[in-house]
Design an enzyme around this catalytic site. Structure first.
Site: not given
Ligand code: RB5
Length: 144
Positions: A7, A64, A66, A97, A133
């Site tokens: 994203d 993204c 996180t 695994h 596994h």
């Molecule tokens: C975008 O602001 C953020 O929410 C997205 O990149 C991500 O971290 C969501 O899990």
């Protein structure tokens, strides 16, 4: 072929990782997004996940902020085992695994060098093929 997506939050790190993959000789396909304009991560998780389950891609990489949103979205697609990673031990273990087929990374929590290291481990570590596994992965398939 490695299917790659992000994203807006993951866009810059994705570009670095695409460069890293190309330097290592991997064929890649970039499923977007193609700018830092705000967008919705499930749209890109879907494209990459579908490329993996269809066999068009061998593995997927999703970035993204996180890595978490991408992993939640990708794991809704049957046949996907997406792992969000931030340490080397887990990168190796999820290949050995879980036979994870998509790596999810967080651009807001990882330095580029660490992300490249995790990607390398993810791509270079084979599934162990251990019967325990294999059985557990079959049970994952039954869940979806
Ligand atoms: C975008 O602001 C953020 O929410 C997205 O990149 C991500 O971290 C969501 O899990």
């Amino acid at each position: 072929m490695i299917a790659v997506g992000s994203d807006h939050a993951g866009y810059e790190l994705k570009k670095e990782l695409l460069r890293h993959l190309k330097d290592r000789g991997f064929e890649t396909e970039d499923y977007g997004t193609y700018s830092e304009e705000s967008c919705d991560y499930p749209d890109y998780a879907k494209k990459v996940a579908e490329a993996v389950v269809s066999g068009k891609a061998d593995r997927g990489l999703l970035v993204c902020g996180t890595g978490i949103g991408m992993s939640i979205a990708a794991n809704k697609v049957k046949g996907i085992r997406a792992a969000v990673l931030s340490d080397e031990f887990s990168a190796q273990a999820t290949r050995e695994h879980n036979d994870a087929n998509i790596l999810c990374l967080g651009a807001r929590v990882l330095e580029t060098e660490k992300a490249e290291k995790l990607l390398d481990i993810f791509l270079d570590t084979p599934f162990s093929q251990g019967p325990n596994h294999v059985r557990r992965i079959s049970k994952l398939e039954e869940l979806s």
